[in-house]
Design a protein around this motif. Structure first.
Motif, PDB file in Angstrom:
ATOM      1  N   THR A 158       0.851  -1.196   0.000  1.00 23.67           N
ATOM      2  CA  THR A 158       0.000   0.000   0.000  1.00 23.67           C
ATOM      3  C   THR A 158       0.883   1.241   0.000  1.00 23.67           C
ATOM      4  N   VAL A 159       0.337   2.295  -0.588  1.00 24.02           N
ATOM      5  CA  VAL A 159       0.946   3.623  -0.502  1.00 24.02           C
ATOM      6  C   VAL A 159       0.102   4.433   0.464  1.00 24.02           C
ATOM      7  N   LYS A 160       0.666   4.781   1.599  1.00 22.34           N
ATOM      8  CA  LYS A 160      -0.052   5.584   2.579  1.00 22.34           C
ATOM      9  C   LYS A 160       0.344   7.045   2.385  1.00 22.34           C
ATOM     10  N   ILE A 161      -0.667   7.878   2.224  1.00 13.60           N
ATOM     11  CA  ILE A 161      -0.457   9.300   1.931  1.00 13.60           C
ATOM     12  C   ILE A 161      -0.718  10.105   3.202  1.00 13.60           C
ATOM     13  N   PHE A 162       0.283  10.847   3.643  1.00  9.74           N
ATOM     14  CA  PHE A 162       0.184  11.669   4.842  1.00  9.74           C
ATOM     15  C   PHE A 162       0.287  13.139   4.463  1.00  9.74           C
ATOM     16  N   ARG A 163      -0.464  13.957   5.159  1.00  6.44           N
ATOM     17  CA  ARG A 163      -0.353  15.422   4.997  1.00  6.44           C
ATOM     18  C   ARG A 163       0.858  15.892   5.793  1.00  6.44           C
ATOM     19  N   SER A 164       1.722  16.646   5.154  1.00  7.64           N
ATOM     20  CA  SER A 164       2.941  17.079   5.833  1.00  7.64           C
ATOM     21  C   SER A 164       2.695  18.218   6.807  1.00  7.64           C
ATOM     22  N   ASP A 165       1.636  19.021   6.608  1.00  8.82           N
ATOM     23  CA  ASP A 165       1.417  20.175   7.466  1.00  8.82           C
ATOM     24  C   ASP A 165       0.841  19.805   8.823  1.00  8.82           C
TER      25      ASP A 165
END
Length: 1707
Positions: free
Chosen positions: A964-971
């Motif tokens: 899986t590719v887990k996408i996180f918000r950097s802010d």
């Protein structure tokens, strides 16, 4: 505990009010009225009779009162005198006078009226409005009496209006002729007619007395009635001041002459007017201390004396009332935090819109409150959509529910209307909110950080914790109005379930609106415009409540307007416009535009016609241009220095004082009242626009001309600078009617001075917040850059007071978007010094001068700032940096840090710079920092995996081991979404701002993912390994074998296909028609796509077997190809190679096998940056020449990233050192720091009067002489033939000579700690050359007069000291004379000897032990004696002196300890007193004594029977320069006054490291226990005079013989030098002027000095290279491949690739 039980515990009403303000749930009608921090004094007085008194008030009283209120109480004073400077025609606007009086009564916290009454009063104006029946009665009477002409005359100026509840006749005021003599005569005649007719009707019984009083000219009666007579006696005493002029007497009745032939012939009687009114008021005010009367005796001398005391009496009356008001002030009003909350509730109370329902919003809000969502709710609407009124309705409903106990659980409501109070920055806003929430949750306020970076996370944690015991409802209106929104990064994405957060934002600010939608996701409600029917309903209802209506024709205009626009603001403006309409108005007069902007422009045009364009443009210009508005007093003062405006005003308003009359702005404000708001800013009431659209429209109309805007801001700046304050007279051009020319004149404007702070004492100090807010803003907008730097941004007093008045962050806001480099340098210096300044503001001066010294030669105002910092030292921190002590801004290296405990360090692009991610050992969380600004980001808890950030850094994509590719918000660190892919080893990843392409090792692909939408777009069926997006994200390429496919995004339409000569290993897509390919055979090729004809063209650029990387510049015009040893540049348009210099300086080639690790472009493509080995290399892309070479440390660099948003770069070295580079400073020679060594400094000494420092590094490689003013290395005291590490060095007292001590070659097997013999090298400091080399030296000693040098050399060194053999080698330093003599046998030094001298006589003195040789049968006892020998005399003999030879009273057991040079030809000998003591079995030390012994005369000068303390280590004591103070190793201070017997108990036991004495022993210098700060302590009482941080940690310290110069060596290899200037008696200016770093020598670096910069870099690197050459490894000496070898390898590789599908055998 329920709310009722809580309320019962309140001790005072103030506590109950605070609880209500914090929690909500109380009746708004019970909200007490708290006056503002302003004293508004309404002046009610006759225009003609009080001209002299008015002048006295303006010249003497008002400025003093304003100064007193401001200095002592921090409140504003404003006098409102509408009759001063105005003509009598203005009196017709009687409602304006009453309005201003009522505002004074409402707002003031002190006296609100000064009433001045006299015997005579001129009353002449007619009524503005007359009821229809009364009007017709009077006109019928006039006609019946034969006055038809008068009746027609009256009827010409009055018209009937039927739009009110009762028909009225209104006077038609001609604004165009307001000040003409004809209009004045008309008004006077109308008044006479009405007065005569009403008196006659009254006598005939046609009207009653009440009706008659409406026609009677009432003068000041309305104002007196409202301001004094209608006020109860208690408030009258507090708020009213009366001045009675003239003899008091009874009023006289007037009679009416009915027999006059004309209605206007008889003299107008004043009836019961001023005379009677004066006595009535006097009777009501009798006994009050605030009544002032003029003497009745008409003696000119007494009149003159009274005029002198009049000002004093008024001043004292106002002062006493203000003082009393301050004493009785509500405690809530004194607390800024509760005052802010009160202002929010007060705004809620005033913002009523009972007819606005918004059922859809109310329903959505109710559902949100009842849900268990963890998201905030966003209310979005365009400007003027009614967001504020909608949120106010929600707050009112919730507050009412809490008050009525309709809610099932405990509930508190917190709300803020942004823009309605002074909290306008995100930091202020969050801090205020956190204070509120912390009080609600019962936390400690001290937990709240003040820095914005920490505040935003603290705020999020509060809302996520949900620690409030119930439901917490937070409503934030118009958050887009915050000045620095930071794109709503402070708004938490997740909150606790019991916390409900509602924010409103305008959709017109597209960028902010988008960010808010991104954070709130689906939790958004859009406000829709009202329906036309609803607008009509609200319109009629609102007019009805105002007792107004409109005609049918006028209503038709309104209805037509509502068909075009139904915004609530548009509706509000329509209502206000309709209130002005009369039934008799022409339809052209009744205008409503089709939009809000059109209505605003129509409003501006109308008021320009009524008030003159010049006045309106200047008034609204100031109101719009000012930062957060201006108070009425400030507006009047600023307009009083606006010469263009005053010239126009004084043409019709003749005054003896050149100031703006108050009635002109008052009339204008009355017309603008519905659209102007008063809010509290900086403790005073200021005027500003109520709606943003008015601000924008006014700016567009009045602030479009640049010159006019600069003039406005220049006047504002002059006002807050105090340029024309006090008695300063401002020049102006006075028109001369008899001549065409204008003559020069000047006049005082009676403005207040504008210091940075008010108050005579520290306890009473209040800061000039208005100046701090407006001055930097206005100076910038007026383009007065020099004044901005001189008085604000480069002014130390401004910085100091601004920080003390608010916070350090508020000061830094003044430097945002610095207009030039000089200001940028000061800003960077402040940012670097921030931790120290926030800890101790007294270090501000030393911190700034220690960072900016290098720039004083190039920048005028920095030189002025550093000079002020030096002068500031005596008052606060008495340490003045001699050189660049701290990191200096303006260089390429911005800052650096070490992430030694971190792993997986990566750099990523961000919208505002570069951010770094790293993991700490054993942690699953990823830490992130915005390193280009130094801002931390929230921790991200993420699984292990490879991390790829999007190109703008908004998202972090983690490839997990579960496919899986887990996408996180950097802010915010939130998991945004996840996407599955078929698990396999990752071959390559390509990421743009929006898209991500993933290629796997074995599976087909690539996968194309839309990261922003978290969706899989497509999975290709190829086996791609190389992919690329173009910078516009419109096209995508991938390969399959040698084929390259071009696709259009986002539809993924294949546009064209190309073919490379071999399998592509790397692809770069340039635009939509060209890509560059690196093939498997190490060829670089260009593929040009012909999309129209579906063809392609292939070109070969170059071939190199060592190609490592290929990158496209940010603009796409340049391509760089990186090989291991060289770089190649190509133009992407012409495909031709560009020149680049690959010949690196020798210093960069220490390791020949080092290769380039990375290469990148600056944001503007002007620079090419590469890293190789330890070095950062920078080329100019336009010339290809090497511009800079920078060494980062002793470990190779691994990573490089340049920002695509700012001109910054970041590098990472192998030891986890991170360096941030500011590429905009590439043409400046400034160095971030001047490190002398790459390791800690071991020893430092100052060369007296040389402005040089000698220092030795801990690696003991060499001794360096450093210029103390520039920090540059001047000499390295080591020759190539010098062998071994340097152990120590010795400096002569005059600083001319240095001895370096190298471990003796005869004792090579011993460690440096065991060695006692050294090879001494004598150096001449001036030339840096070696004078003499002495081998096997035990001691080297200079005399105090620096004429003699003695070496004690060893001939034989034995384990038995009796067999040691020494020689004395004496050198006369002022000649070439050397003298060698033997040393007594069986004698060994116990301590280091000293040389005492007087003129031509010199003696060596030392404590020695003597005894028989070890191999003798009879061994003598060991004796401790004092050895004395004259120098330079062959006949001189050694004298062995016993302790009793000096002091006969001492015992045989007493023994010498040490000897020190004390005075000329004398020394101080310390001994142990063992007489009568038996300490053989005790660990207690012996007491000590001392003797001052004259060596030449062989006599004892003074005996100290008790000396220091028994525990003192004599070898570690420190003497003051005059030998009158001694500091021992325990931190105790002994003085000559106490015979060095008793330590100073007040300074006893100072816990300092490396402590030294300074200024003749009056002060102690040392490092704190943790060695992070340098401390100055007064030795007499232990009082700390200064504490300033060193860089990192100090590891050595020394003080020069001048007692002022202090040197600290640091662990990071730098040397810090300060001068101590402590006493007020010090010749400070003279001492500072002698420092070389303070000598002005402008030397700016220009572009033609770029070559010099490179040479300076090389010289700097060479000067800091290790003394011993580094031994290269086997791999380092590998010969690089020849050109023939490379060509052959390339050819074979190409042949192999052509037949890769079949076996190939190479013969």
């Amino acid at each position: 505990m329920n709310e009722d039980s809580i309320k019962e515990t309140f001790e005072t009403e103030e506590d109950q009010l605070k609880h209500g303000l914090l929690h909500g749930g109380f009746n708004l009608h019970d909200l007490p009225r708290l006056p503002s921090n302003v004293v508004k004094l309404y002046v009610c007085a006759n225009r003609k009779e009080f001209e002299k008194e008015r002048e006295i008030l303006i010249r003497e009283v008002y400025p003093d009162l304003r100064r007193y209120c401001r200095d002592n109480h921090g409140v504003d004073f404003h006098a409102v005198d509408l009759r001063w400077g105005s003509r009598k025609e203005v009196d017709v606007f009687q409602p304006m006078f009453l309005r201003e009086l009522q505002l004074c009564q409402k707002d003031t916290m002190g006296p609100n009226i000064l009433c001045m009454l006299s015997e005579d009063e001129e009353v002449w104006y007619p009524p503005l409005e007359v009821e229809k029946d009364e009007y017709e009665t009077l006109l019928e009477f006039l006609a019946s009496c034969g006055f038809e002409d008068e009746a027609l005359f009256v009827d010409r100026y009055y018209k009937e209006d039927k739009n009110g509840p009762t028909p009225y006749y209104y006077l038609q005021v001609d604004f165009q002729q307001t000040y003409s003599d004809e209009w004045s005569s008309t008004l006077c005649l109308l008044q006479q007619i009405f007065l005569k007719a009403s008196e006659a009707c009254l006598q005939k019984g046609m009207i009653d007395t009440e009706t008659y009083m409406e026609f009677k000219p009432i003068g000041l009666e309305n104002e007196v009635e409202t301001g004094i007579l209608a006020v109860d006696r208690k408030h009258r005493e507090r708020n009213c001041i009366l001045y009675v002029k003239g003899l008091l007497q009874e009023g006289k009745e007037s009679t009416v002459d009915d027999n006059s032939s004309s209605c206007t012939e008889s003299t107008i009687s004043n009836g019961f007017l001023p005379s009677s009114l004066r006595e009535t008021v006097y009777e009501n005010m009798r006994g009050s201390v605030n009544v002032i009367t003029e003497p009745v005796d008409d003696v000119s001398l007494e009149k003159l004396e009274f005029s002198k005391t009049f000002a004093n009496k008024v001043y004292c009356s106002v002062k006493e009332i203000v003082d009393e008001s301050i004493r009785n002030q509500n405690p809530v009003q004194r607390d800024p935090f509760f005052r802010e909350i009160y202002n929010q509730w007060n705004f809620l109370k005033s913002s009523q819109c009972p007819f606005l329902e918004r059922d859809d919003l109310m329903s959505a809000t109710k559902d949100y409150f009842l849900s268990e969502t963890d998201r905030p709710l966003a209310i979005i609407g365009e400007n003027g959509a009614g967001k504020t009124s909608a949120l106010a309705k929600i707050i009112r409903d919730v507050n009412t529910a809490i008050y009525n106990k309709d809610l099932t659980m405990r509930t508190a409501i917190v709300f803020r209307f942004v823009g309605e109070t002074q909290v306008v920055t995100a930091r202020q806003f969050l801090f205020n909110l956190c204070l509120h929430l912390v009080d609600l949750m019962g936390k400690d306020r001290s937990e709240i950080p003040t820095d914005y970076k920490q505040l935003k996370y603290f705020f999020s944690e509060l809302l996520l914790s949900g620690e409030f015991g119930g439901m917490l409802i937070i409503l934030l209106d118009s958050v887009d109005l915050l000045e620095d929104n930071h794109n709503f990064e402070w708004l938490p994405i997740k909150i606790a379930v019991n916390v409900k957060l509602i924010v409103s934002c305008s959709s017109n600010r597209t960028e902010l609106f988008t960010h808010l939608l991104d954070r709130c996701k689906d939790s958004v409600h859009f406000l829709s415009p009202l329906s036309s029917t609803e607008c009509e309903r609200i319109f009629r209802a609102s007019l009805s409540t105002s007792w107004r209506s409109v005609t049918y024709e006028q209503m038709s205009i309104v209805k037509d307007a509502f068909q075009v626009c139904t915004l609530p603001l548009f509706l509000s403006m329509a209502i206000e416009e309709a209130k002005r309409w009369h039934s008799y108005d022409d339809m052209n007069f009744c205008f409503i535009g089709e939009s809000v902007g059109e209505n605003i422009n129509a409003l501006f045009e109308r008021i320009e016609k009524e008030h003159e364009t010049l006045l309106v443009s200047h008034f609204l210009g100031y109101l719009t241009a000012a930062n957060l508005g201006l108070s009425e007093a400030e507006l009047l003062d600023i307009m009083s220095i606006d010469e263009a405006l005053l010239d126009d005003v004084t043409a019709c308003c003749k005054t003896t004082i050149r100031r703006m009359p108050a009635y002109l702005p008052a009339r204008l404000l009355q017309d603008l009242e519905p659209f102007i708001t008063e809010r509290e800013v900086d403790g005073i009431l200021v005027l500003s626009w109520k709606h943003r659209q008015f601000q924008d429209a006014a700016a567009k109309k009045y602030l479009s001309e640049e010159k006019f805007v600069e003039d406005l801001h220049s006047n504002i700046a002059d006002y807050f600078l105090g340029t024309w304050g006090g008695s300063i007279r401002k020049p102006y051009h006075e028109s001369n009617k008899s001549h065409l020319q204008k003559r020069e004149n000047e006049a005082c404007r009676f403005l207040c001075e504008q210091p940075n702070h008010f108050g005579s004492t520290e306890a009473m100090t209040t800061y000039n917040l208005r100046k701090f807010r407006h001055l930097p803003f206005s100076l910038r907008r007026s383009n007065r850059l020099d004044d901005l730097k001189k008085y604000v941004l480069c002014d130390l007093d401004y910085m100091f007071d601004k920080i003390k008045s608010s916070t350090f962050q508020e000061l830094l806001r003044d430097y945002n978007d610095a207009p030039d480099r000089e200001i940028q340098l000061v800003e960077d210096a402040l940012k670097m010094a921030k931790p120290t300044i926030e800890k101790d503001i007294n270090c501000l001066g030393a911190e700034l001068s220690g960072r900016l010294l290098e720039h004083t030669k190039s920048y005028k105002y920095i030189r002025q700032l550093v000079h002020n910092c030096d002068l500031y030292a005596q008052r606060n921190c008495p340490l003045i940096p001699n050189c660049q002590c701290y990191n200096t801004p303006g260089g390429l290296l911005q800052y650096s840090f070490n992430a030694e405990s971190a792993s997986n360090i990566s750099f990523h692009q961000s919208p505002c710079g570069i951010f770094l991610t790293a993991k700490t050992a054993g942690s699953l969380s990823l830490r992130a920092w915005e390193i280009s600004k130094g801002d931390p980001r929230p921790e991200i808890v993420m699984p292990f995996g490879q991390i790829y950030a999007t190109k703008d850094g908004s998202f972090l994509n983690v490839f997990c081991n579960d496919g899986t590719v887990k996408i996180f918000r950097s802010d915010c660190g939130e998991l945004y979404d996840s996407i599955e892919y078929k698990y396999d080893d990752i071959a390559s990843v390509c990421v743009s701002k929006k898209y991500l392409a993933l290629a796997l090792q074995r599976e087909t692909g690539p996968y194309l993912i839309d990261v922003t939408e978290a969706s899989l777009i497509h999975r290709f069926s190829y086996h791609s390994r190389s992919m690329a997006f173009n910078s516009q994200e419109t096209h995508f390429v991938c390969e399959s074998g040698r084929n390259i496919y071009l696709f259009e995004l986002p539809r993924l339409v294949r546009k064209c296909t190309g073919e490379a000569s071999d399998v592509p290993k790397q692809i770069v897509l340039c635009g939509d028609k060209k890509c560059f390919v690196v093939t498997k055979s190490k060829q670089v090729e260009t593929i040009i796509f012909d999309i129209t004809n579906k063809h392609y063209r292939r070109n070969n650029l170059m071939t190199d077997i060592d190609i490592r990387d290929m990158k496209l510049s940010n603009t796409g015009f340049i391509l760089v190809i990186m090989t291991g040893k060289s770089l190649r540049l190509f133009s992407t348009s012409t495909e031709k190679q560009k020149f680049i210099n690959n010949d690196l300086p020798p210093c960069c080639l220490t390791y020949p096998s080092s290769n380039y690790a990375s290469v990148s472009f600056s944001v503007d493509d002007k620079l090419l940056i590469g890293i190789r080995g330890y070095f950062v290399l920078i080329w100019k892309t336009d010339t290809g020449k090497l511009a800079r070479v920078l060494q980062t440390g002793n470990t190779p660099l691994l990573k490089l990233l340049t920002s695509s948003a700012t001109n910054k770069a970041v590098t990472l070295s192998a030891d986890n050192d991170v360096q941030i580079w500011d590429l905009s400073n590439v043409d400046y020679p400034t160095r971030h720091t001047d490190k002398v060594f790459q390791n800690p400094v071991k020893i430092t000494e100052v060369l007296h009067a040389k402005h040089q420092v000698v220092c030795l590094g801990s690696n003991q490689e060499d001794v360096k002489i450093v210029n103390s003013s520039s920090g540059q290395i001047e000499h390295v005291l080591r020759n190539d033939d010098d062998v071994g590490p340097v152990h120590d060095f010795i400096v002569s007292k005059d600083g001319n000579y240095v001895i370096t001590r190298i471990n003796s070659q005869s004792l090579r097997g011993q460690s440096s700690t065991e060695a006692i013999l050294y090879d001494d090298l004598l150096w001449d400091v001036k030339s840096g050359s070696k004078i003499r080399h002495v081998f096997d030296s035990r001691f080297a000693v200079f005399s105090n007069n620096c004429r003699t040098l003695v070496f004690v050399t060893c001939v034989n060194l034995s384990k038995n000291w009796r067999n040691n053999v020494y020689n004395l080698e004496t050198t006369a330093l002022d000649s070439d004379f050397n003298f060698l003599c033997d040393f007594p046998e069986k004698t060994e030094f116990l301590t280091t000897p000293c040389v005492v001298s007087e003129e031509e006589f010199s003696y060596i003195v030392g404590v020695v032990k003597t005894g028989a040789p070890a191999d003798t049968e009879s061994k003598d006892e060991i004796n401790t004696q004092l050895l004395v020998r004259g120098l330079f005399s062959p006949s001189a003999t050694y004298r062995m002196i016993g302790i009793r030879d000096i002091v006969q009273t001492l015992g045989e057991e007493d023994t010498f300890l040490d000897a020190f040079p004390y005075q000329e030809c004398s020394c101080l000998i310390v001994y142990e007193n063992r007489k009568g003591l038996n300490n053989s079995k005790s660990s207690n030390p012996y007491p000590k004594g001392a003797v001052v012994y004259n060596v030449e005369k062989e006599e004892c000068l003074f005996h100290f029977s008790s000396f220091l303390e028994p525990t003192t280590d004599v070898s570690r004591i420190k003497f003051s320069s005059n030998n009158k103070v001694i500091l021992d190793n325990n931190g105790n201070v002994f003085t000559a006054e106490s015979n060095f017997k008793v330590p100073n108990t007040r300074s006893k036991g100072l816990d300092l490291r490396y402590s030294r004495l300074a200024l003749k022993g009056q002060h102690i210098i040392g490092l704190t226990k943790d060695r992070t700060e340098l401390t100055v302590v007064r030795s007499s009482d232990g009082v700390q005079n200064a504490k300033i941080p060193v860089h990192g940690r100090g590891c050595c310290l020394s003080v020069d013989h001048d007692d002022r110069t202090i040197v600290v060596g640091c662990e990071d290899g730098r040397v810090m030098v300060w001068s101590l200037i402590l006493h007020l008696s010090d010749p400070m200016a003279e001492l500072i002027s002698k420092l070389p770093s303070r000598v002005s020598n402008p030397n700016k670096v220009t572009d033609n000095q770029a070559v010099d910069l490179l040479q300076n870099d090389i010289k700097y690197i060479e000067g800091r290279k290790p003394a011993q050459p580094t031994i290269t490894s086997q791999t380092d000496i590998r010969r690089p491949p020849s050109h023939q070898t490379v060509s052959t390898a390339v050819f074979l590789t190409q042949q192999t690739s052509l037949g890769r599908e079949t076996p190939c055998h190479v013969q």
